[in-house]
Scaffold this motif. Structure first.
Motif, PDB file in Angstrom:
ATOM      1  N   ASP A  69      -2.628 -10.567   3.802  1.00 24.39           N
ATOM      2  CA  ASP A  69      -2.515  -9.264   2.762  1.00 24.39           C
ATOM      3  C   ASP A  69      -3.178  -8.053   3.362  1.00 24.39           C
ATOM      4  N   THR A  70      -1.710  -7.160   3.469  1.00 25.72           N
ATOM      5  CA  THR A  70      -1.278  -6.393   4.401  1.00 25.72           C
ATOM      6  C   THR A  70      -2.709  -4.335   3.058  1.00 25.72           C
ATOM      7  N   GLU A  71      -3.009  -3.814   4.123  1.00 21.22           N
ATOM      8  CA  GLU A  71      -3.386  -3.045   3.549  1.00 21.22           C
ATOM      9  C   GLU A  71      -2.013  -2.007   2.171  1.00 21.22           C
ATOM     10  N   PRO A  72      -1.933  -1.550   1.752  1.00 20.61           N
ATOM     11  CA  PRO A  72      -1.576  -0.754   0.652  1.00 20.61           C
ATOM     12  C   PRO A  72      -0.767   0.435   2.339  1.00 20.61           C
ATOM     13  N   GLU A  73       0.518   0.668   2.046  1.00 23.33           N
ATOM     14  CA  GLU A  73       1.222   1.750   2.889  1.00 23.33           C
ATOM     15  C   GLU A  73       1.532   2.535   2.074  1.00 23.33           C
ATOM     16  N   ARG A  74       2.276   3.882   3.024  1.00 25.57           N
ATOM     17  CA  ARG A  74       2.980   4.402   2.393  1.00 25.57           C
ATOM     18  C   ARG A  74       4.349   4.344   2.852  1.00 25.57           C
ATOM     19  N   PHE A  75       5.066   4.520   1.818  1.00 24.54           N
ATOM     20  CA  PHE A  75       7.082   4.480   2.267  1.00 24.54           C
ATOM     21  C   PHE A  75       7.499   5.811   1.110  1.00 24.54           C
ATOM     22  N   ALA A  78      14.254   7.706  -1.428  1.00 24.81           N
ATOM     23  CA  ALA A  78      16.007   8.584  -0.549  1.00 24.81           C
ATOM     24  C   ALA A  78      15.525   9.794  -1.243  1.00 24.81           C
ATOM     25  N   GLU A  79      14.862  10.001  -2.081  1.00 28.85           N
ATOM     26  CA  GLU A  79      14.260  11.383  -2.545  1.00 28.85           C
ATOM     27  C   GLU A  79      13.627  11.644  -1.883  1.00 28.85           C
ATOM     28  N   LYS A  80      12.526  11.582  -0.422  1.00 30.77           N
ATOM     29  CA  LYS A  80      11.876  11.826   0.535  1.00 30.77           C
ATOM     30  C   LYS A  80      10.095  12.026  -0.108  1.00 30.77           C
ATOM     31  N   LYS A  81      10.572  10.935  -1.626  1.00 33.36           N
ATOM     32  CA  LYS A  81       9.238  10.457  -1.620  1.00 33.36           C
ATOM     33  C   LYS A  81       8.026   9.596  -1.742  1.00 33.36           C
ATOM     34  N   ASN A  82       6.599   9.762  -1.550  1.00 32.44           N
ATOM     35  CA  ASN A  82       5.898   8.797  -1.166  1.00 32.44           C
ATOM     36  C   ASN A  82       5.943   7.915  -2.083  1.00 32.44           C
ATOM     37  N   VAL A  83       5.773   6.548  -2.117  1.00 32.67           N
ATOM     38  CA  VAL A  83       5.338   5.498  -2.916  1.00 32.67           C
ATOM     39  C   VAL A  83       4.589   4.881  -2.288  1.00 32.67           C
ATOM     40  N   ILE A  84       3.938   4.217  -2.303  1.00 35.75           N
ATOM     41  CA  ILE A  84       2.200   3.155  -1.492  1.00 35.75           C
ATOM     42  C   ILE A  84       2.829   1.678  -2.638  1.00 35.75           C
ATOM     43  N   VAL A  85       2.772   1.334  -1.522  1.00 39.16           N
ATOM     44  CA  VAL A  85       3.132  -0.280  -1.405  1.00 39.16           C
ATOM     45  C   VAL A  85       2.144  -1.523  -1.696  1.00 39.16           C
ATOM     46  N   ASP A  86       1.723  -2.303  -2.175  1.00 39.67           N
ATOM     47  CA  ASP A  86       0.918  -3.381  -1.203  1.00 39.67           C
ATOM     48  C   ASP A  86       1.750  -4.534  -1.960  1.00 39.67           C
ATOM     49  N   SER A  87       1.176  -5.054  -0.612  1.00 35.59           N
ATOM     50  CA  SER A  87       2.532  -6.898  -0.422  1.00 35.59           C
ATOM     51  C   SER A  87       1.352  -7.841  -0.334  1.00 35.59           C
ATOM     52  N   PHE A  88       2.028  -9.036  -0.052  1.00 38.04           N
ATOM     53  CA  PHE A  88       1.383 -10.139   0.664  1.00 38.04           C
ATOM     54  C   PHE A  88       2.601 -10.965   1.043  1.00 38.04           C
ATOM     55  N   VAL A  89       2.135 -11.589   2.773  1.00 34.14           N
ATOM     56  CA  VAL A  89       2.869 -12.583   3.223  1.00 34.14           C
ATOM     57  C   VAL A  89       2.144 -14.078   3.498  1.00 34.14           C
ATOM     58  N   VAL A 162       6.676 -18.858   3.845  1.00 33.83           N
ATOM     59  CA  VAL A 162       6.334 -19.619   2.814  1.00 33.83           C
ATOM     60  C   VAL A 162       6.805 -18.146   1.707  1.00 33.83           C
ATOM     61  N   ASP A 163       6.488 -17.171   2.172  1.00 37.48           N
ATOM     62  CA  ASP A 163       6.543 -16.541   0.585  1.00 37.48           C
ATOM     63  C   ASP A 163       6.366 -14.610   0.902  1.00 37.48           C
ATOM     64  N   VAL A 164       7.158 -14.067   0.151  1.00 36.14           N
ATOM     65  CA  VAL A 164       6.888 -13.361   0.382  1.00 36.14           C
ATOM     66  C   VAL A 164       6.624 -12.172  -1.034  1.00 36.14           C
ATOM     67  N   ARG A 165       5.893 -11.489  -1.614  1.00 34.73           N
ATOM     68  CA  ARG A 165       5.730 -10.972  -2.649  1.00 34.73           C
ATOM     69  C   ARG A 165       5.329  -8.923  -2.511  1.00 34.73           C
ATOM     70  N   ILE A 166       5.489  -9.097  -3.395  1.00 29.63           N
ATOM     71  CA  ILE A 166       5.370  -6.844  -3.177  1.00 29.63           C
ATOM     72  C   ILE A 166       4.463  -7.188  -4.818  1.00 29.63           C
ATOM     73  N   LYS A 167       3.213  -7.067  -4.332  1.00 34.58           N
ATOM     74  CA  LYS A 167       2.276  -6.871  -6.064  1.00 34.58           C
ATOM     75  C   LYS A 167       2.131  -5.157  -6.716  1.00 34.58           C
ATOM     76  N   ARG A 168       2.265  -4.282  -5.765  1.00 34.91           N
ATOM     77  CA  ARG A 168       1.583  -3.429  -6.860  1.00 34.91           C
ATOM     78  C   ARG A 168       2.986  -2.042  -5.755  1.00 34.91           C
ATOM     79  N   ILE A 169       3.324  -1.612  -6.684  1.00 30.53           N
ATOM     80  CA  ILE A 169       4.086   0.129  -6.343  1.00 30.53           C
ATOM     81  C   ILE A 169       3.362   1.037  -7.294  1.00 30.53           C
ATOM     82  N   ASP A 170       3.056   1.528  -6.247  1.00 25.28           N
ATOM     83  CA  ASP A 170       1.914   2.932  -7.420  1.00 25.28           C
ATOM     84  C   ASP A 170       3.032   4.395  -6.466  1.00 25.28           C
TER      85      ASP A 170
END
Length: 287
Positions: A69-75, A78-89, A162-170
């Motif tokens: 369960d990864t910590e939310p990360e900023r990415f 293509a528009e050079k704008k940040n999104v905060i992504v929360d995911s788990f594996v 087994v699985d990869v999921r994006i829980k939330r994109i803020d």
């Protein structure tokens, strides 16, 4: 020495030797058997197994599905704008020997390696897409690409993804406001387009209704005039027929109608000569 003591000591040594020569593998475990530090075997089904004391040693690992369960990360998009992504594996050990040699059999190290692979893959995928794409459009495609990449890279660690999921994109607050303004402008543009189409359709419907109304009124007036003309013609024919049968009576009848219309009110005044043709039926009738 007392024989009983010798037998007891021998029994204890035999039990210790037997205990050191046996090991068990549980249903949810993976095991590796070493011989003087060298991996000898890893394919152990659940149950009781044999090893050589002092020569072999065994390490066991949790074979159940693990969660990263990864910590939310900023990415950056293509528009050079940040999104905060929360995911788990979700992952589990697939190759015990490789898992031991790659991360020393440490699940924490495996999580760190998988976390880095996941973030690198997400960074690559998000940099190719706009905020609109990652929030609303391509999330399923991103997860499919991440699953493929992680399964390929995780095989080098001896684990199976087994699985990869994006829980939330803020979105950060500043990005959220700009995105919402853009979405509002887009919705307003679509609404204006629908309203203009509706106004065009309404004008077309009104024009068609006015045309049909004009046509119906014209046809109704035409039919009414035709019926009225036929009625007038028939009435004229009846009058002519009646006049031809008895001209004197018909003249008398028409005179009575004229009298009735002329003297309908007490205030009516008519100035005529007494010998006028209008008063001929008021005179003394001739025999």
């Amino acid at each position: 020495m007392n024989p009983r003591i010798l037998i007891a000591v021998a029994g204890v040594l035999a039990a210790m030797l037997l205990s050191a020569s046996l090991f068990t593998v549980g249903e949810a475990q993976k095991a590796i058997r070493f011989r003087l530090g060298e991996i000898v075997d890893t394919d152990y089904p659940p149950g009781l197994h044999f090893k050589w004391p002092l020569i072999n040693n065994v390490r066991k690992f949790d074979g159940r599905v693990q969660t990263l369960d990864t910590e939310p990360e900023r990415f950056l998009t293509a528009e050079k704008k940040n999104v905060i992504v929360d995911s788990f594996v979700k992952w589990r050990i697939a190759d015990t020997a490789r898992f031991y040699t790659a991360v020393a059999g440490d699940p924490l190290q495996a999580n760190l390696r998988l976390d880095q692979i996941t973030k690198d893959s997400m960074r690559s995928e998000f940099s190719k897409r706009t905020v609109q794409d990652v929030v609303a459009g391509d999330r399923r495609q991103i997860m499919d690409i991440l699953s493929t990449t992680l399964r390929r890279e995780a095989a080098n660690l001896g684990v199976e993804v087994v699985d990869v999921r994006i829980k939330r994109i803020d979105l950060p607050p500043d990005v959220s406001s700009s995105v919402f303004r853009r979405m509002r402008a887009e919705r307003e543009r679509v609404a204006r387009d629908f309203r203009s189409r509706g106004a065009e359709a309404a004008e077309r419907i009104r024009a068609d209704a006015d045309r049909q109304s004009t046509v119906l009124l014209a046809e109704a007036y035409r039919d009414a005039e035709r019926v009225r003309g036929e009625g007038d013609a028939r009435a004229a024919g009846l009058y002519a027929n009646a006049y031809g049968q008895d001209p004197d009576f018909f003249a008398f009848y028409r005179s009575l109608g004229a009298y009735r219309a002329s003297f309908a009110s007490k205030d009516d005044v008519i100035v005529l000569s007494p010998d006028s043709e209008f008063f001929r039926y008021f005179k003394k009738p001739q025999p």
